[in-house]
Scaffold this active site. Structure first.
Site, PDB file in Angstrom:
ATOM      1  N   SER A  21      29.068  39.953  26.907  1.00  0.00           N
ATOM      2  CA  SER A  21      29.446  39.081  28.021  1.00  0.00           C
ATOM      3  C   SER A  21      28.367  39.099  29.097  1.00  0.00           C
ATOM      4  O   SER A  21      27.996  38.057  29.645  1.00  0.00           O
ATOM      5  CB  SER A  21      30.771  39.550  28.632  1.00  0.00           C
ATOM      6  OG  SER A  21      31.794  39.570  27.665  1.00  0.00           O
ATOM      7  N   ARG A  44      29.476  41.497  37.521  1.00  0.00           N
ATOM      8  CA  ARG A  44      30.810  41.997  37.184  1.00  0.00           C
ATOM      9  C   ARG A  44      31.907  41.080  37.742  1.00  0.00           C
ATOM     10  O   ARG A  44      32.984  40.943  37.141  1.00  0.00           O
ATOM     11  CB  ARG A  44      30.953  43.435  37.699  1.00  0.00           C
ATOM     12  CG  ARG A  44      31.965  44.279  36.976  1.00  0.00           C
ATOM     13  CD  ARG A  44      31.704  45.771  37.160  1.00  0.00           C
ATOM     14  NE  ARG A  44      30.719  46.248  36.210  1.00  0.00           N
ATOM     15  CZ  ARG A  44      31.022  46.692  34.973  1.00  0.00           C
ATOM     16  NH1 ARG A  44      32.271  46.749  34.578  1.00  0.00           N
ATOM     17  NH2 ARG A  44      30.080  47.081  34.162  1.00  0.00           N
ATOM     18  N   HIS A  47      32.038  38.245  35.354  1.00  0.00           N
ATOM     19  CA  HIS A  47      32.692  38.744  34.141  1.00  0.00           C
ATOM     20  C   HIS A  47      34.211  38.752  34.302  1.00  0.00           C
ATOM     21  O   HIS A  47      34.946  38.405  33.366  1.00  0.00           O
ATOM     22  CB  HIS A  47      32.173  40.165  33.851  1.00  0.00           C
ATOM     23  CG  HIS A  47      32.751  40.793  32.635  1.00  0.00           C
ATOM     24  ND1 HIS A  47      33.532  41.924  32.688  1.00  0.00           N
ATOM     25  CD2 HIS A  47      32.667  40.459  31.333  1.00  0.00           C
ATOM     26  CE1 HIS A  47      33.897  42.248  31.460  1.00  0.00           C
ATOM     27  NE2 HIS A  47      33.392  41.389  30.623  1.00  0.00           N
TER      28      HIS A  47
END
Lengths: 216, 216
Positions: A21, A44, A47
């Protein structure tokens, strides 16, 4: 893509899924204005949200990431505005340095005082947090009133948080509260606009605790 | 807008904030393809995400909302894929009909079996959930592998969930898992694309429990 014939690759271990990812995010995001350590947080956040617009809207005070790392290494607590943020934050990397992850919003005394003063539990929980955990990392994903109260206390010289991760989501007051946060000259991480939420606050704190762990 | 001079309106009670937010959402969304009861879910998803694109991407099996209401009124449990979804779901409206909100992913036996079989805890937790709570509402906001396992069990005739709220977020398998869900002729709520997440799953379940409460 027929997922049944491709079932094996879909059941890879979580670490592999995360690594793949992150590669996709870096490739699709392309150029960006963030420093390397800020990008660890942005990556993050993207994500957790699958939202590049949200990722690009992130804003960092210049000292934010380092202040967050310092707070974690010093064993300062992390204060979540709501339970969803509290449970989402990864605990071992914070606890190994002596910190913990707290949430005050459902404490009996907070609920009573909010009723008595006819205000939000979020506001009262921030007042309690500052009494018990000033210097900690404040992770606010939901309650604009919590963020506004924290800003007020900072302006009054009554609070000195180690880092404010202020990313409430919503249509009423959320964007305005983040604009006010972005005016402060203290360590903050925020984003422009209505978007945000618990997973964004969680992602930011988890990114910082990972950086802290790598620094030792 | 100077929020300090406008501080009073920003500290309105949560119910007022919610009502004002819902008005703004309806006005800004404009025309949409949803039925009235589906829109109750979509509105709450947009409220939780501040994301109209995500709201517009929601998909409903024709029986989904009624099946969810029926499950709650029958006291069936709600099964969350992760803790963040479990804590976010409003409990009183589910418990008053005899149901509860469960999460299996951190159970000791689930962790052990996942390690033994070298697979994800999400997959094993779904197998346990089906053994203990088939017929319930499955709220999956994070783990595509949980959703894929649930789809597999349904196709095999081994599971018959009351409703699947399948809205995992992410870059690997999330969109694909939702496309597979949308092919099933059983009650489901999902969305197209990579977006989704815990707050979306929570919002959908909370919207349905509100509809259930109003129906009695």
């Amino acid at each position: 893509m027929d997922f049944m014939t491709d079932f094996k690759p879909l059941t890879v271990q979580p670490q592999e899924i995360e690594a793949r990812s992150f590669e996709m995010i870096t490739e699709e995001l392309g150029e960006h204005p963030f420093t390397e350590e800020q990008y660890s947080v942005v990556q993050r956040v993207i994500h957790a949200s699958a939202d590049f617009e949200l990722g690009r809207s992130m804003m960092f005070h210049k000292d934010a990431v380092q202040a967050g790392i310092k707070a974690i290494l010093a064993g300062k607590p992390v204060i979540a505005d709501v339970q969803m943020v509290q449970v989402g934050i990864s605990k071992p990397r914070i606890e190994k340095f002596g910190g913990d992850v707290r949430v005050y919003i459902s404490d009996a005394d907070v609920m009573e005082e909010a009723k008595r003063l006819n205000t939000t539990r979020a506001i009262i929980s921030i007042r309690k947090a500052i009494r018990e955990a000033d210097g900690g990392i404040y992770a606010i994903g939901n309650a604009p009133t919590a963020l506004l109260e924290l800003i007020r206390l900072v302006k009054n010289g009554e609070a000195k948080p180690g880092l404010i991760v202020g990313v409430p989501v919503g249509f009423v007051s959320a964007a305005e509260s983040k604009e006010e946060l972005a005016k402060l000259d203290i360590p903050f991480i925020t984003n422009l606009g209505r978007k945000g939420g618990s997973p964004v606050a969680v992602a930011a704190v988890n990114a910082i605790s990972l950086l802290a762990e790598r620094q030792v």
